[in-house]
Write a protein that holds these residues in place. Sequence first.
Motif, PDB file in Angstrom:
ATOM      1  N   ALA A  95     -55.850 -19.889 -71.774  1.00 48.54           N
ATOM      2  CA  ALA A  95     -55.563 -21.080 -72.579  1.00 48.54           C
ATOM      3  C   ALA A  95     -55.607 -20.673 -74.038  1.00 48.54           C
ATOM      4  CB  ALA A  95     -56.587 -22.177 -72.308  1.00 48.54           C
ATOM      5  N   ALA A  96     -54.715 -21.212 -74.845  1.00 51.74           N
ATOM      6  CA  ALA A  96     -54.703 -20.875 -76.265  1.00 51.74           C
ATOM      7  C   ALA A  96     -54.104 -22.026 -77.072  1.00 51.74           C
ATOM      8  CB  ALA A  96     -53.896 -19.593 -76.518  1.00 51.74           C
ATOM      9  N   LEU A  97     -54.479 -22.092 -78.335  1.00 48.86           N
ATOM     10  CA  LEU A  97     -53.897 -23.083 -79.230  1.00 48.86           C
ATOM     11  C   LEU A  97     -52.421 -22.764 -79.450  1.00 48.86           C
ATOM     12  CD1 LEU A  97     -56.672 -23.328 -81.988  1.00 48.86           C
ATOM     13  CD2 LEU A  97     -56.513 -24.564 -79.822  1.00 48.86           C
ATOM     14  N   ASP A  98     -51.634 -23.796 -79.730  1.00 47.59           N
ATOM     15  CA  ASP A  98     -50.203 -23.616 -79.980  1.00 47.59           C
ATOM     16  C   ASP A  98     -49.933 -22.543 -81.029  1.00 47.59           C
ATOM     17  OD1 ASP A  98     -48.352 -24.907 -78.448  1.00 47.59           O
ATOM     18  OD2 ASP A  98     -48.472 -26.803 -79.520  1.00 47.59           O
ATOM     19  N   ALA A 126     -53.664 -25.367 -75.196  1.00 48.13           N
ATOM     20  CA  ALA A 126     -54.832 -26.230 -75.422  1.00 48.13           C
ATOM     21  C   ALA A 126     -54.656 -26.923 -76.768  1.00 48.13           C
ATOM     22  CB  ALA A 126     -56.114 -25.398 -75.418  1.00 48.13           C
ATOM     23  N   ASP A 127     -54.843 -28.231 -76.808  1.00 51.25           N
ATOM     24  CA  ASP A 127     -54.661 -28.977 -78.059  1.00 51.25           C
ATOM     25  C   ASP A 127     -55.690 -28.580 -79.100  1.00 51.25           C
ATOM     26  OD1 ASP A 127     -52.496 -30.368 -77.076  1.00 51.25           O
ATOM     27  OD2 ASP A 127     -53.695 -32.055 -76.363  1.00 51.25           O
ATOM     28  N   ASP A 131     -60.331 -29.039 -75.699  1.00 47.61           N
ATOM     29  CA  ASP A 131     -59.391 -29.022 -74.584  1.00 47.61           C
ATOM     30  C   ASP A 131     -59.470 -27.679 -73.861  1.00 47.61           C
ATOM     31  OD1 ASP A 131     -57.387 -30.109 -72.930  1.00 47.61           O
ATOM     32  OD2 ASP A 131     -55.796 -29.182 -74.116  1.00 47.61           O
ATOM     33  N   ALA A 132     -59.617 -26.600 -74.630  1.00 55.69           N
ATOM     34  CA  ALA A 132     -59.759 -25.266 -74.027  1.00 55.69           C
ATOM     35  C   ALA A 132     -61.023 -25.195 -73.173  1.00 55.69           C
ATOM     36  CB  ALA A 132     -59.803 -24.201 -75.124  1.00 55.69           C
ATOM     37  N   GLU A 133     -62.118 -25.774 -73.664  1.00 52.13           N
ATOM     38  CA  GLU A 133     -63.369 -25.779 -72.894  1.00 52.13           C
ATOM     39  C   GLU A 133     -63.220 -26.601 -71.615  1.00 52.13           C
ATOM     40  OE1 GLU A 133     -66.283 -27.139 -75.640  1.00 52.13           O
ATOM     41  OE2 GLU A 133     -66.507 -25.189 -76.618  1.00 52.13           O
ATOM     42  N   ARG A 134     -62.447 -27.683 -71.696  1.00 53.90           N
ATOM     43  CA  ARG A 134     -62.196 -28.492 -70.497  1.00 53.90           C
ATOM     44  C   ARG A 134     -61.461 -27.666 -69.443  1.00 53.90           C
ATOM     45  NH1 ARG A 134     -57.910 -30.771 -68.442  1.00 53.90           N
ATOM     46  NH2 ARG A 134     -56.645 -30.321 -70.290  1.00 53.90           N
ATOM     47  N   LEU A 135     -60.442 -26.926 -69.861  1.00 50.59           N
ATOM     48  CA  LEU A 135     -59.676 -26.097 -68.935  1.00 50.59           C
ATOM     49  C   LEU A 135     -60.552 -25.016 -68.309  1.00 50.59           C
ATOM     50  CD1 LEU A 135     -56.400 -25.718 -71.041  1.00 50.59           C
ATOM     51  CD2 LEU A 135     -56.640 -26.986 -68.905  1.00 50.59           C
ATOM     52  N   ASP A 142     -58.962 -18.616 -66.952  1.00 47.62           N
ATOM     53  CA  ASP A 142     -60.056 -17.638 -66.930  1.00 47.62           C
ATOM     54  C   ASP A 142     -60.651 -17.417 -68.315  1.00 47.62           C
ATOM     55  OD1 ASP A 142     -59.458 -17.062 -64.161  1.00 47.62           O
ATOM     56  OD2 ASP A 142     -57.731 -15.920 -64.892  1.00 47.62           O
ATOM     57  N   LEU A 143     -59.778 -17.386 -69.313  1.00 45.67           N
ATOM     58  CA  LEU A 143     -60.183 -17.122 -70.697  1.00 45.67           C
ATOM     59  C   LEU A 143     -59.510 -18.126 -71.624  1.00 45.67           C
ATOM     60  CD1 LEU A 143     -59.690 -13.235 -70.759  1.00 45.67           C
ATOM     61  CD2 LEU A 143     -61.902 -14.402 -70.811  1.00 45.67           C
ATOM     62  N   ALA A 144     -60.097 -18.330 -72.785  1.00 44.44           N
ATOM     63  CA  ALA A 144     -59.468 -19.171 -73.804  1.00 44.44           C
ATOM     64  C   ALA A 144     -59.508 -18.445 -75.139  1.00 44.44           C
ATOM     65  CB  ALA A 144     -60.176 -20.515 -73.918  1.00 44.44           C
ATOM     66  N   ILE A 145     -58.389 -18.523 -75.871  1.00 44.79           N
ATOM     67  CA  ILE A 145     -58.313 -17.946 -77.217  1.00 44.79           C
ATOM     68  C   ILE A 145     -58.142 -19.111 -78.186  1.00 44.79           C
ATOM     69  CG2 ILE A 145     -57.196 -16.218 -78.674  1.00 44.79           C
ATOM     70  CD1 ILE A 145     -58.238 -15.125 -76.013  1.00 44.79           C
ATOM     71  N   VAL A 146     -59.113 -19.271 -79.092  1.00 43.79           N
ATOM     72  CA  VAL A 146     -59.102 -20.426 -79.989  1.00 43.79           C
ATOM     73  C   VAL A 146     -59.540 -20.010 -81.391  1.00 43.79           C
ATOM     74  CG1 VAL A 146     -59.638 -22.024 -78.102  1.00 43.79           C
ATOM     75  CG2 VAL A 146     -61.508 -21.043 -79.451  1.00 43.79           C
ATOM     76  N   THR A 147     -59.412 -20.935 -82.335  1.00 48.26           N
ATOM     77  CA  THR A 147     -60.051 -20.796 -83.642  1.00 48.26           C
ATOM     78  C   THR A 147     -61.068 -21.914 -83.760  1.00 48.26           C
ATOM     79  OG1 THR A 147     -58.278 -22.103 -84.682  1.00 48.26           O
ATOM     80  CG2 THR A 147     -58.097 -19.691 -84.781  1.00 48.26           C
ATOM     81  N   HIS A 148     -62.263 -21.570 -84.211  1.00 50.04           N
ATOM     82  CA  HIS A 148     -63.333 -22.562 -84.318  1.00 50.04           C
ATOM     83  C   HIS A 148     -64.443 -21.959 -85.177  1.00 50.04           C
ATOM     84  CE1 HIS A 148     -65.154 -26.297 -83.285  1.00 50.04           C
ATOM     85  NE2 HIS A 148     -66.109 -25.792 -82.531  1.00 50.04           N
TER      86      HIS A 148
END
Length: 297
Positions: A95-98, A126-127, A131-135, A142-148
């Motif tokens: 999952a990743a941000l747009d 992921a919005d 949303d990534a944590e929900r997925l 399996d993994l999520a790539i985000v900025t936070h």
Amino acid sequence: MELRNLITFLKIVETGSFSKAAEQLRYSQSTVTVQIQQLEEELNVQLFDRIGKKIYVTEKGRELETHAQKMIDLSQKISSIGGEELELQGTLRIAALDSLIIAVLPTILREFHTHHPKVDIIVKTADNVFDAERLLSQNEVDLAIVTHDKRSTKHFKKTILKETSFVFAVAPSHPLTKKETISLSEIAENDVIITNQQFYFSDMSNEDTKKTLEYIIKPRFDIWNPSGAMELAKQNCGIALLPHYLIQDAVEKGELCVLNVPELNFTVWLQMLHHEQKAITPQMTAFCKLMKEIYSI
């Protein structure tokens, strides 16, 4: 005892479903059922309680889970002795941000595919980080790539990869490009383009800047897709608040300019998440290793 039966068992424990395990392993559901029956007969124990339409891991099943994971890990180590490791197969779900799917992931996925061409890759949008944590919590990825920000989050393990920031960007012909510095009040006097996740400023760690932006900035355009917001800014329709990594290429090509707004302190960190209870697959391990190499972690 066949390793494939243990792998199927662990996948059922992970997904909580025979049908989901069959789908992810690309087996028929009848094959999965037979494999578990073989394990139960061989061990002379019941591994799952089947109550209604739900399944529950039994006490003996939990005991097997610990040993099965160790056996599979050991098998992979033995397979690599005296030669190259077995070629990775299976599926990796991310999952990743747009904005990351547009500007960051393509290069990384190309590199990963070069080294592991038989791994199938699924990328979901992921919005925002929640949303990534929900997925992740629903085991859809399996993994999520985000900025936070850097806050530790309950139930999730994170790897901080890189610091980045959000900036105000405009077309080169915009009048504010002639000014050396610009205040947030001046920004607010113009048409502002913002994306949904930044509109709520959920990723912002600096509380003072967050409150200031929420109070001052009233967006003219609320574009949920960051690529669309960037294109709108290129057409001189307003000032866009966007991650620097997304607009970097457009800035280098002279399609956008970054405004110097000293009051804006919107620093975030590119990071990789996985659920603490997630069984780590070889595909996940290989992808995490690549990410750490790219960002020199």
